[in-house]
Design an enzyme around this catalytic site. Structure first.
Site, PDB file in Angstrom:
ATOM      1  N   GLU A  56       0.845  -1.187   0.000  1.00  0.00           N
ATOM      2  CA  GLU A  56       0.000   0.000   0.000  1.00  0.00           C
ATOM      3  C   GLU A  56       0.886   1.245   0.000  1.00  0.00           C
ATOM      4  OE1 GLU A  56      -3.876   1.620   2.481  1.00  0.00           O
ATOM      5  OE2 GLU A  56      -2.269   0.633   3.589  1.00  0.00           O
ATOM      6  N   LYS A 129     -10.089   0.386  -1.937  1.00  0.00           N
ATOM      7  CA  LYS A 129     -10.124   0.057  -0.507  1.00  0.00           C
ATOM      8  C   LYS A 129     -11.451   0.468   0.115  1.00  0.00           C
ATOM      9  CE  LYS A 129      -7.393   0.809   3.721  1.00  0.00           C
ATOM     10  NZ  LYS A 129      -6.221   1.538   4.270  1.00  0.00           N
ATOM     11  N   CYS A 169      -4.850  -3.520   3.625  1.00  0.00           N
ATOM     12  CA  CYS A 169      -4.511  -3.038   4.956  1.00  0.00           C
ATOM     13  C   CYS A 169      -5.651  -3.171   5.982  1.00  0.00           C
ATOM     14  CB  CYS A 169      -4.014  -1.596   4.864  1.00  0.00           C
ATOM     15  SG  CYS A 169      -2.998  -1.072   6.283  1.00  0.00           S
TER      16      CYS A 169
END
Length: 281
Positions: A56, A129, A169
């Site tokens: 990321e 995301k 993440c």
């Protein structure tokens, strides 16, 4: 645990697919970050990897949250996307491009987007995301929602490793996202976990997601002290369907390599058919 030099690796065994997770310690200079990543992709390819994943925020980590907005790109055009496509094509690998900032609907925000390119440099998947990180403890504070617009769609694609699910993440803390992928052979999770939360939860959560979905999990991460003073946990990992950590790099830039074995997935699912025993969802 840090993996051995990749020159010592034997070719991947027949029937397996070699995976490579790249770890970086990115800073505020985009060109410098790309220059640091390029040889790591080449190293992974030279070691026989077919699927390579970046962390990321690989092109930019800055103390200025607005910096990512200023380098955002329209989907399908821009230097970051050109870099990823060219790196995939030149190295002959499927490249999961960590995350890059793409144009959002909301003014002044970006989508934190994972783009996947095949070994011909063609874009084959995009995931935005969904879960945005927020954390505060003392002086340590993060609020991704201030500059990032969340995605809303689960994404999977077919890769040389089989059916592959995408996540990023903070998504790691939401197991329902991974269940929504259906049965996959591989989950890829680019990350930039903080040192605080990574030390407490990173490996535990990664192994849990691999175990409960009975698949391989590859997590390329940011790992080290960044120029802006931020410290990320690192510990990029590749984990097998039984939850065993096959390879890990604690900190610093480098490449983590392991082989995905479809027979291992089949054996785990046959001996413990938890996916078939699910009663909900």
């Amino acid at each position: 645990m840090t993996t051995a030099p990749h020159a010592e690796l034997a070719p991947p065994p027949a029937g397996t697919v070699r995976l490579a997770a790249i770890q970086t310690v990115s800073g505020p200079d985009v060109d410098a970050n790309l220059a640091a990543v390029a040889p790591l992709i080449a190293e992974a390819a030279a070691a026989g990897a077919r699927v390579v994943a970046l962390p990321e925020y690989f092109p930019l980590i800055s103390s200025d949250d607005g910096a990512k907005v200023r380098i955002r790109e329209c989907e399908g055009a821009g230097p970051l996307q050109d870099f990823l496509a060219e790196a995939a094509r030149c190295n002959g690998v499927w490249l999961v491009g960590g995350t890059i900032p793409l144009l959002a609907e909301a003014a002044g925000k970006v989508r934190n987007s994972t783009l996947v390119f095949d070994d011909q440099g063609r874009r084959v998947a995009r995931y935005d995301k969904i879960h945005l990180f927020g954390f505060q403890r003392g002086e340590e504070r993060y609020d991704e929602a201030a500059t990032i617009e969340p995605g809303d769609t689960v994404r999977c694609f077919d890769s040389p490793a089989g059916r592959t699910g995408l996540s990023v993440c903070y998504d790691l803390r939401f197991p329902e996202l991974f269940r929504a992928m259906g049965e996959v052979e591989l989950i890829i999770l680019p990350a930039a976990f903080t040192y605080t939360t990574g030390r407490a939860h990173w490996e535990t959560l990664l192994r849990a997601r691999a175990i409960e979905n009975q698949c391989y999990l590859m997590a390329p991460a940011q790992g080290g002290r960044h120029p802006n003073g931020r410290v990320t946990w690192g510990h990029s990992m590749i984990i097998d369907p039984w939850g065993e950590v096959l390879a890990c790099r604690d900190e610093g830039a480098g490449v983590v390599i392991a082989d995905l074995d479809p027979a291992r997935i089949a054996a785990v699912r046959e001996s413990l058919p938890a996916l078939r025993h699910r009663c909900l969802g």
